[in-house]
Each structure stands twice: as structure tokens, then as C-alpha cells.
Scaffold this active site. Structure first.
Site, mmCIF file in Angstrom:
data_model
loop_
_atom_site.group_PDB
_atom_site.id
_atom_site.type_symbol
_atom_site.label_atom_id
_atom_site.label_comp_id
_atom_site.label_asym_id
_atom_site.label_seq_id
_atom_site.Cartn_x
_atom_site.Cartn_y
_atom_site.Cartn_z
ATOM 1 N N GLY A 8 0.812 -1.105 0.028
ATOM 2 C CA GLY A 8 0.282 0.355 0.076
ATOM 3 C C GLY A 8 0.456 1.361 -0.116
ATOM 4 O O GLY A 8 -0.020 2.429 0.773
ATOM 5 N N GLY A 11 0.327 5.264 -1.301
ATOM 6 C CA GLY A 11 -0.807 6.500 -0.523
ATOM 7 C C GLY A 11 -0.319 7.952 0.434
ATOM 8 O O GLY A 11 1.301 7.409 -0.046
ATOM 9 N N GLN A 12 -1.167 8.060 0.883
ATOM 10 C CA GLN A 12 -0.246 9.915 1.573
ATOM 11 C C GLN A 12 0.709 9.025 2.522
ATOM 12 O O GLN A 12 1.966 9.177 2.390
ATOM 13 C CB GLN A 12 -1.697 10.065 2.531
ATOM 14 C CG GLN A 12 -1.281 11.692 3.524
ATOM 15 C CD GLN A 12 -1.876 11.353 4.817
ATOM 16 O OE1 GLN A 12 -2.900 11.086 4.883
ATOM 17 N NE2 GLN A 12 -1.795 13.158 5.273
ATOM 18 N N ASP A 34 2.311 -1.710 -4.591
ATOM 19 C CA ASP A 34 0.671 -1.162 -4.638
ATOM 20 C C ASP A 34 0.529 -1.504 -5.897
ATOM 21 O O ASP A 34 0.913 -1.996 -6.435
ATOM 22 C CB ASP A 34 1.469 0.431 -4.815
ATOM 23 C CG ASP A 34 0.132 1.325 -4.578
ATOM 24 O OD1 ASP A 34 0.089 1.876 -4.282
ATOM 25 O OD2 ASP A 34 -1.107 1.565 -4.960
ATOM 26 N N ASP A 53 -1.518 -7.230 -4.910
ATOM 27 C CA ASP A 53 -2.954 -6.977 -4.850
ATOM 28 C C ASP A 53 -2.413 -7.809 -3.719
ATOM 29 O O ASP A 53 -2.549 -8.908 -3.478
ATOM 30 C CB ASP A 53 -3.555 -7.740 -5.965
ATOM 31 C CG ASP A 53 -5.108 -8.556 -4.509
ATOM 32 O OD1 ASP A 53 -5.459 -7.369 -3.779
ATOM 33 O OD2 ASP A 53 -5.719 -8.833 -5.645
ATOM 34 N N TYR A 142 -14.521 1.079 9.540
ATOM 35 C CA TYR A 142 -12.872 1.217 9.863
ATOM 36 C C TYR A 142 -12.017 1.375 10.896
ATOM 37 O O TYR A 142 -11.299 0.452 11.590
ATOM 38 C CB TYR A 142 -12.668 3.028 9.209
ATOM 39 C CG TYR A 142 -11.239 3.487 9.384
ATOM 40 C CD1 TYR A 142 -10.351 2.812 8.340
ATOM 41 C CD2 TYR A 142 -10.611 4.455 10.377
ATOM 42 C CE1 TYR A 142 -9.062 2.742 8.223
ATOM 43 C CE2 TYR A 142 -9.744 4.837 10.478
ATOM 44 C CZ TYR A 142 -8.453 4.363 9.810
ATOM 45 O OH TYR A 142 -7.440 4.767 9.617
ATOM 46 N N LYS A 146 -10.060 -1.518 13.057
ATOM 47 C CA LYS A 146 -8.652 -1.447 13.500
ATOM 48 C C LYS A 146 -8.729 -1.741 14.389
ATOM 49 O O LYS A 146 -7.460 -2.171 15.476
ATOM 50 C CB LYS A 146 -8.765 0.581 13.455
ATOM 51 C CG LYS A 146 -8.548 0.945 12.126
ATOM 52 C CD LYS A 146 -7.114 0.335 11.944
ATOM 53 C CE LYS A 146 -6.469 1.277 11.336
ATOM 54 N NZ LYS A 146 -5.625 1.023 9.575
ATOM 55 N N ILE A 172 -3.279 13.283 9.691
ATOM 56 C CA ILE A 172 -2.014 12.974 9.367
ATOM 57 C C ILE A 172 -1.620 14.209 9.143
ATOM 58 O O ILE A 172 -2.525 14.197 7.474
ATOM 59 C CB ILE A 172 -1.083 11.837 9.084
ATOM 60 C CG1 ILE A 172 -0.964 10.461 9.887
ATOM 61 C CG2 ILE A 172 0.495 12.438 8.506
ATOM 62 C CD1 ILE A 172 -0.213 9.252 9.123
HETATM 63 N N1 SER Z 1 -7.050 10.204 9.055
HETATM 64 C C1 SER Z 1 -8.244 9.163 9.133
HETATM 65 C C2 SER Z 1 -9.612 9.015 8.708
HETATM 66 O O1 SER Z 1 -9.748 10.016 9.473
HETATM 67 C C3 SER Z 1 -7.643 8.727 11.178
HETATM 68 O O2 SER Z 1 -6.965 7.660 10.796
HETATM 69 O O3 SER Z 1 -10.307 8.376 8.353
#
Ligand code: SER
Length: 316
Positions: A8, A11-12, A34, A53, A142, A146, A172
């Protein structure tokens, strides 16, 4: 950690973590992977990169073997707001990536880092000075992923001795790749909109506090935790870390001090507002400080100065 695989990686976080790891562990010892061709092409300009993948267990295993990997950084995830649009897909991707990473970490005796998040908390969690060990009943898919991921990672550690470690990242803020589909994204988007158009419309209520972290501190957290003496770790998955806590109104006031012509308005997204409301206002990160020396450097003023400068240079 001698040979690292970042999955991954486009990504950011990955876009900046890969160069950070290259600097610390040597360019040839970091392999980025990726799913998207576009990301693979971009990353290939600065790092060894493979298309992967992560849900394809065999292909993932082949890469582990090919490069003799002893540490996995699993950055694959659909974020909070995107997850609410398709919870089944979020579960499939977020948990599938983690389960494959943990299984392969066990098989190849590799260490593994997977970010957790402020999203692991929910409305019933104490919102101020949120303790390290507390109620964890998240209200988003989400967050459910987690919390499950934290438990699964601890299970792989206690049951199979897998060296799994993690932090609960706040939002972040960074000036490399954009975040996508998160609730904290506003704190990045605002800088682009102000520099490009002089105005920003915010989807988060003006007084909604969330923890935030600037990317250089986030990168140091990852390597510092992964290098920490395991005998000092009472926790593993996952550590509260934070550096600043602000609401949109406070961040925009800081921007306005520097860009007096900037204009701000609100068009609140009810899904994002509810998510933001369910997350901590400010976490207590004393366990991270005590167990592995977490010591972030950036405050809101230094971050805003740096972001304005970096985004202005980028958009020139
Ligand atoms: N930056 C993430 C979100 O906003 C939180 O971990 O989903």
C-alpha cells in the site's frame, strides 16, 4: 529490520515512509508495492517497486521470498468516510490485507507494522485525555477493522511470537500525496484550497476537536517504535500517539494570521461530522512516551508555516 516490504506504498503515508525507510535502512533494502499501475509507475522513479494485490496471498508470499523480507509495513486501508460508503469492501480490504500480512510475517519470521487510528475509539470512549487502555467500541467499519486488527496483531504476537507493533495515528497532515476518504482530510485540503483559490469550505463542524500529527513526526514514530527494545514494551497494538489537538476554527485562525485574505465557510457533511464527534478530542500518549520514548517535535504554528511554504512551492 534488514529487508523491508511496504504494501500500500502509494498512499499518503507510504509515499513518504518509503524514502524515510530508504534513508535509514539503505535504498536497496526497501521494496515498495502497490495495486495501482499509476502508483507503481510513480514509486518506481525513487524506489524498487512491485505491483501487488495484497489480497492475493500467493503473490504476496512470492514477494516475501524473492526479496528475503524480514519486516512488513502494511499500509493498505480504506479510510473512515470511504468505508462508510461500502462497509463490506472496507472489511474485505482492511482485514484481508492484515490477515495476509500477519500470516506471512509468521511464516517468514518477519516483524510487522500496521497503523491503527483514533478511529479505533467510539462515542463511549472518554474524549478528553483518552487513556491508552479504555473503552473501544467504534461506530465506523474503519474503526471496527482497526480494533479487530489491534487484537489480531496482539494475538499473533502472544500465540506465535510475531513481532507486531503499531500506533494509533491521529489525522496525519502532510504535503506529499493527499489523503483520501478520511475524516481528518480537511486539515490537509484546506492548505491546497487556500493557496489555489483563497477560500475553503469545510465539511467538519467548526468546534470539532481531533488529534493531529505532522508527517515528519509520524515517520519518526514508525521507525522509533519498530526499533524499540521489546523488553520495554508493555503494550504493542497499539499505542496512542499525538502531538496537537485542534478544531477547524483554530486551524483556520492560524492560517488567517499568515494569509489575511483567506476566507473560510462550512458545509458540514453529516457522516463526517458524526465520525469526528465520536473520536477523541485529545489522546493521552504517555504510554508511548514511557515505553519507547515518543517525543514529537512539531506544534501547530510550525506545521502551518511549513505547510503553507511547501504547498505554495508545489503549486507554483
Ligand atoms: N485519518 C483517518 C481518517 O480520517 C483516521 O485515521 O479516516
Amino acid at each position: 529490520m534488514k529487508r523491508i516490504l511496504v504494501v500500500g506504498a502509494g498512499g499518503q503515508i507510504g509515499t513518504e515512509l518509503v524514502p524515510h525507510l530508504q534513508k535509514n535502512y539503505g535504498e536497496d533494502n526497501v521494496i515498495a508495492a502497490d495495486l495501482k499501475d499509476e502508483a507503481v509507475q510513480k514509486i518506481s522513479q525513487y524506489a524498487r517497486c512491485e505491483k501487488l494485490d495484497v489480497l492475493d496471498f500467493n503473490a504476496f508470499g512470492e514477494l516475501m521470498k524473492k526479496y528475503d523480507i524480514d519486516a512488513i509495513f502494511n499500509l493498505v486501508a480504506l479510510l473512515s468516510a470511504t468505508g462508510e460508503k461500502n462497509p463490506e469492501l472496507a472489511w474485505k480490504i482492511n482485514m484481508g490485507a492484515l490477515l495476509n500480512s500477519l500470516t506471512l510475517a509468521k511464516e517468514f519470521n518477519a516483524a510487522i507494522f500496521t497503523p491503527s487510528s483514533i478511529g479505533a475509539f467510539g462515542v463511549n470512549t472518554p474524549h478528553d485525555n483518552t487513556p491508552q487502555d479504555t473503552v473501544m467500541r467504534p461506530d465506523t467499519i474503519y474503526g471496527v477493522c482497526k480494533v479487530t486488527g489491534e487484537m489480531l496483531s496482539d494475538y499473533y504476537h502472544s500465540r506465535f511470537g510475531v513481532d507486531a507493533r503499531s500506533v494509533r495515528f491521529p489525522g496525519i497532515i502532510s504535503n506529499g500525496a493527499l489523503p483520501g476518504g478520511g475524516t481528518t482530510d480537511y486539515a490537509v485540503e484546506v492548505f491546497y484550497d487556500i493557496i489555489k483559490n483563497g477560500r475553503y469550505t469545510c465539511p467538519i463542524p467548526e468546534n470539532s476537536y481531533m488529534d493531529m500529527l505532522y508527517m515528519p513526526d509520524a515517520l519518526n514514530a514508525v521507525t522509533q517504535l519498530m526499533e524499540a527494545d521489546p523488553s520495554k514494551l508493555k503494550h504493542r497494538n497499539s499505542f496512542n500517539i499525538t502531538c496537537m489537538s485542534f478544531c477547524p476554527k483554530e486551524l483556520f485562525a492560524k492560517i488567517k494570521e499568515r494569509v489575511p485574505s483567506a476566507e473560510f465557510s462550512y458545509d458540514v457533511d453529516p457522516v463526517k461530522a458524526a465520525i469526528a464527534d465520536s473520536w477523541p478530542n485529545k489522546m493521552d500518549d504517555s504510554c508511548a512516551r514511557e515505553e519507547w520514548g515518543w517525543d514529537p517535535k512539531w506544534d501547530i504554528d510550525a506545521m502551518v508555516d511549513d505547510m503553507l511554504k511547501a504547498i505554495a512551492a508545489k503549486l507554483k
